[in-house]
Enzyme design. Structure first.
Site, PDB file in Angstrom:
ATOM      1  N   PHE A 160      34.960  37.159  40.343  1.00 56.33           N
ATOM      2  CA  PHE A 160      35.978  37.611  41.302  1.00 56.33           C
ATOM      3  C   PHE A 160      35.291  37.768  42.657  1.00 56.33           C
ATOM      4  O   PHE A 160      34.251  38.429  42.743  1.00 56.33           O
ATOM      5  CB  PHE A 160      36.567  38.971  40.915  1.00 56.33           C
ATOM      6  CG  PHE A 160      37.392  39.589  42.027  1.00 56.33           C
ATOM      7  CD1 PHE A 160      38.769  39.447  42.045  1.00 56.33           C
ATOM      8  CD2 PHE A 160      36.783  40.289  43.067  1.00 56.33           C
ATOM      9  CE1 PHE A 160      39.523  39.991  43.085  1.00 56.33           C
ATOM     10  CE2 PHE A 160      37.534  40.829  44.115  1.00 56.33           C
ATOM     11  CZ  PHE A 160      38.906  40.681  44.121  1.00 56.33           C
ATOM     12  N   GLU A 161      35.880  37.181  43.680  1.00 51.57           N
ATOM     13  CA  GLU A 161      35.399  37.420  45.043  1.00 51.57           C
ATOM     14  C   GLU A 161      36.565  37.186  45.979  1.00 51.57           C
ATOM     15  O   GLU A 161      37.309  36.219  45.802  1.00 51.57           O
ATOM     16  CB  GLU A 161      34.313  36.405  45.457  1.00 51.57           C
ATOM     17  CG  GLU A 161      32.969  36.575  44.841  1.00 51.57           C
ATOM     18  CD  GLU A 161      31.974  35.502  45.302  1.00 51.57           C
ATOM     19  OE1 GLU A 161      32.382  34.352  45.577  1.00 51.57           O
ATOM     20  OE2 GLU A 161      30.783  35.830  45.382  1.00 51.57           O
TER      21      GLU A 161
END
Ligand code: GDP
Ligand code: MN
Length: 349
Positions: free
Chosen positions: A235-236
């Site tokens: 996740f980013e």
């Protein structure tokens, strides 16, 4: 005809009605997914959740990248699910191959040793290309050059809460460059010399090290050694111009020259995290408590009952990893002198 259109009989023509989305201001942003054709049903699940919880209200684009050509099934299924535009890119061979300076025999020997030690993905060549690509190239793919912000999505993730605001706009308005939902300690066997390479980078490029950085998140002895804390990069949400900056590119090239993507098994998570930790100011890194997320085997379920109820979350707060001893998130709060979210004490396991 438009899909689902009906003009006769008892079926209503819903296409005559106004769209359910509010045509508001958009950021210059895209989702981005690196995937193989065989990942289609796993990425379909991820997209469905991202759309239901967030993107159906915003309709951001989605860029898919692959080292091979995407097939028709992959394109049809993903295009049908994404509410924004979809774009499909093939990765150029020089971004997905061994650089000339890598000693192939040495790299092969390492893979064999890591296989014997049963290190996860230790014997994989493609995993190494993937980590190097996510570390140094995805933000330079021609399809990505049109955008300023990205949100990375992997196959088989889950989102457990509604997201009622534009996360990209939030990042911009609050001058954030990088963000995370889960943090943890890296397997030391995969990165034994990553910190040595980092230290030689600091020596060579002191101008790239930010005043007021997060060194204390990465090191317990003021930079002598790495404590292995990193933000989990599957996740980013982040700023692409930062990744395309001289500072970040000098860092990536320095690591790439050192060869650890192939002589060890450096992951893009510690690479991005060390870069963010040293080259951004502390308050340019954001923790999204309100984005509830799962990627095997960890869950971030928001701390604080109000946040969970307000956002219609369906995660079990007991599954939240944040205040577990293997998470680095408490450390992030401490070095930033931030109050832990309300409910932390009660939900601390
Ligand atoms: P893990 O999360 O570290 O276990 O690794 P994943 O298997 O989830 O891989 C990370 C991301 O890279 C996912 O989005 C995968 O779909 C993608 N990926 C991994 N290996 C390859 C590959 O060889 N080719 C392509 N095109 N994508 C890959
Ligand atoms: Mn994954």
């Amino acid at each position: 005809a438009a899909k689902g259109s009906a003009t006769t009989g008892t079926t209503l023509n819903t296409h005559a009605l106004p769209p359910a989305t509010a045509p508001g201001e958009r950021m210059n942003a895209t989702f981005v997914t690196l995937a193989r054709n065989g990942d289609v049903w796993e990425i379909a699940r991820s997209i469905r959740q991202v759309e239901d919880r967030f993107n159906r209200k915003f309709n951001y684009d989605w860029v898919f990248l692959n080292d091979a050509e995407f097939d028709d099934t992959f394109k049809k299924v993903t295009t049908s699910l994404v509410s924004g535009k979809t774009k499909y890119g093939k990765i150029s061979t020089d971004h997905w191959s061994f650089p000339s300076w890598i000693d192939q025999e040495k790299a092969a020997k390492v893979r064999q040793e890591m296989k014997e030690k049963k290190i996860i993905y230790g014997d994989s060549i493609s995993y190494r290309h993937m980590c190097r690509y996510e570390s140094g190239f995805f933000f330079r793919h021609p399809l990505m050059l049109d955008y300023e912000w990205y949100w990375r999505v992997e196959p088989s993730i889950e989102l457990f809460c509604d997201i009622e605001y534009d996360t990209f706009k939030f990042m911009a308005e609050n001058k954030k460059k990088y963000s995370f939902v889960l943090s943890l300690y890296e397997y030391v066997e995969t990165i034994p010399t990553l910190w040595d390479a980092t230290k030689s980078f600091i020596e060579k490029f002191p101008q790239h090290i930010a005043q007021g950085n997060s060194m204390a998140f990465l090191s317990d002895d003021d930079g002598k050694t790495y404590n292995h804390c990193h933000f989990w990069s599957n996740f980013e949400i982040g700023n692409l111009n930062w990744l395309r900056s001289d500072a970040y590119l000098d860092f990536f090239n320095h690591l790439d020259q050192a060869g650890g993507f192939f002589y060890e098994r450096w992951g893009d998570a510690p690479v991005h995290s060390i870069a963010a930790g040293l080259m951004l100011k502390k308050d340019e890194i954001h923790f999204f408590n309100d984005i509830a997320y799962y990627h095997v085997p960890f869950t971030h379920c928001p701390t604080g009952e109000k946040t969970r109820l307000d956002n219609k979350c369906h995660c079990n707060p007991k599954d939240n990893f944040d205040w577990n001893g293997y998470s680095c998130t408490a450390r992030y709060f401490e070095i930033n002198n931030m109050q832990k979210p309300e409910g932390y004490e009660k939900e601390h396991s």
